[in-house]
Design an enzyme around this catalytic site. Structure first.
Site, PDB file in Angstrom:
ATOM      1  N   ASP A 108       0.734  -1.272   0.064  1.00  0.00           N
ATOM      2  CA  ASP A 108       0.104  -0.065  -0.019  1.00  0.00           C
ATOM      3  C   ASP A 108       1.056   1.263   0.063  1.00  0.00           C
ATOM      4  OD1 ASP A 108      -2.040  -1.783   0.472  1.00  0.00           O
ATOM      5  OD2 ASP A 108      -2.859  -1.006   2.136  1.00  0.00           O
ATOM      6  N   SER A 248       8.605   5.004   5.815  1.00  0.00           N
ATOM      7  CA  SER A 248       9.190   4.041   4.979  1.00  0.00           C
ATOM      8  C   SER A 248       8.940   4.245   3.410  1.00  0.00           C
ATOM      9  CB  SER A 248       8.097   2.700   5.332  1.00  0.00           C
ATOM     10  OG  SER A 248       8.081   2.914   6.819  1.00  0.00           O
TER      11      SER A 248
END
Length: 286
Positions: A108, A248
């Site tokens: 995602d 991230s």
């Protein structure tokens, strides 16, 4: 930063994380604080705090603030904030196209795609990189000239587990430590900071897309990359690893003529707009 969904709707993102980083790196006081925050001792303390039961008290307010739909995730009692951050999604909530010619998203995220040319520089976590500076390997970087660099930016509301994009054999694995450099000119009020985030990469000898670099970029502070180690055969959609708390990014590098990226994603990237994608979603083909 703007991003678009697959229907073409453009959304302006109010990213609190990016605002915080601008304050940290854009002021003298902020840069002084950064020196303390990136100290390994502080990072370990921060990680330890986020793994305590007390940290779980922050979960409800975090979900509300970031509009996280918890119905997508397994119904368990989280023992800590990190336990929540690495939560698992319910079976069937992310479907993988079984067609071997289809290129799927590993996570995602918000996706940007760049054609790899001689002078390609692209932004990852507020730092400009070339393919070589990412990999620290000239011959490996040169072998991807003419291909694509796909940058998947995960935000705090995203699912922080990621998967392999194809069947294949995992070979070379490397971890690169993050670095922070401060430049302090004697007669200058400006104190720029140059940083590189910690990152790990492996090469997937895939059955349908050739040799693909799969890289995870962690945070300088408390972020942590957790991958299974060792050379092995893996399957399309198999979990590769997860991020613990911290910003991230995942990067895929494809060699020339090995992957064709969907046109809407390429058009958005040319306009400086990211495309919102989900784990397992089709983003191109072989």
């Amino acid at each position: 930063m703007k991003y678009a969904d697959r229907k073409g709707n453009v959304i302006g993102e109010d990213n609190g994380q990016d605002k915080m980083l601008k304050k940290l790196y854009g002021t003298v006081a902020g840069r002084m604080l950064v020196k303390v925050l990136v100290n390994p001792v502080f990072s370990k303390i921060g990680g330890a705090v986020l793994s305590t039961s007390v940290s779980s008290l922050a979960i409800p307010s975090f979900c509300k603030k970031n509009s996280i739909d918890m119905s997508d995730y397994e119904e368990v009692k989280y023992t800590s904030y990190n336990d929540f951050f690495t939560r698992r999604i319910k079976a069937g909530r992310r479907l993988f196209n079984p067609n071997p010619d289809v290129l799927i998203s590993p996570c995602d995220s918000k996706l940007s795609v760049y054609a790899i040319g001689e002078n390609l520089h692209f932004n990852v976590k507020n730092t400009m990189y070339t393919v070589y500076s990412l990999l620290r390997d000239k011959s490996l970087a040169a072998s991807y000239k003419g291909g694509y660099a796909c940058v998947f930016r995960l935000t705090v509301d995203d699912y922080h587990r990621y998967a392999y994009i194809d069947n294949g054999y995992v070979t070379r694995q490397r971890f690169i430590k993050g670095v922070l450099h401060t430049v302090n000119p004697v007669a200058n009020d400006c104190y720029p900071i140059y940083k590189e985030n910690s990152r790990a990469y492996s090469i997937l000898k895939s059955e349908n897309f050739g040799n693909v670099v799969m890289m995870e970029v962690g945070a300088l502070m408390v972020g942590k990359i957790v991958n299974e180690k060792g050379q092995r055969y893996v399957c399309r959609g198999q979990e590769k690893g997860h991020f613990e708390f911290g910003g991230s990014t995942i990067i895929l590098l494809f060699k020339k003529n090995r992957a064709v990226i969907d046109e809407d994603i390429l058009n958005n990237s040319r306009r400086g707009i990211e495309t919102k994608v989900r784990l397992g979603e089709t983003i191109g083909h072989a």
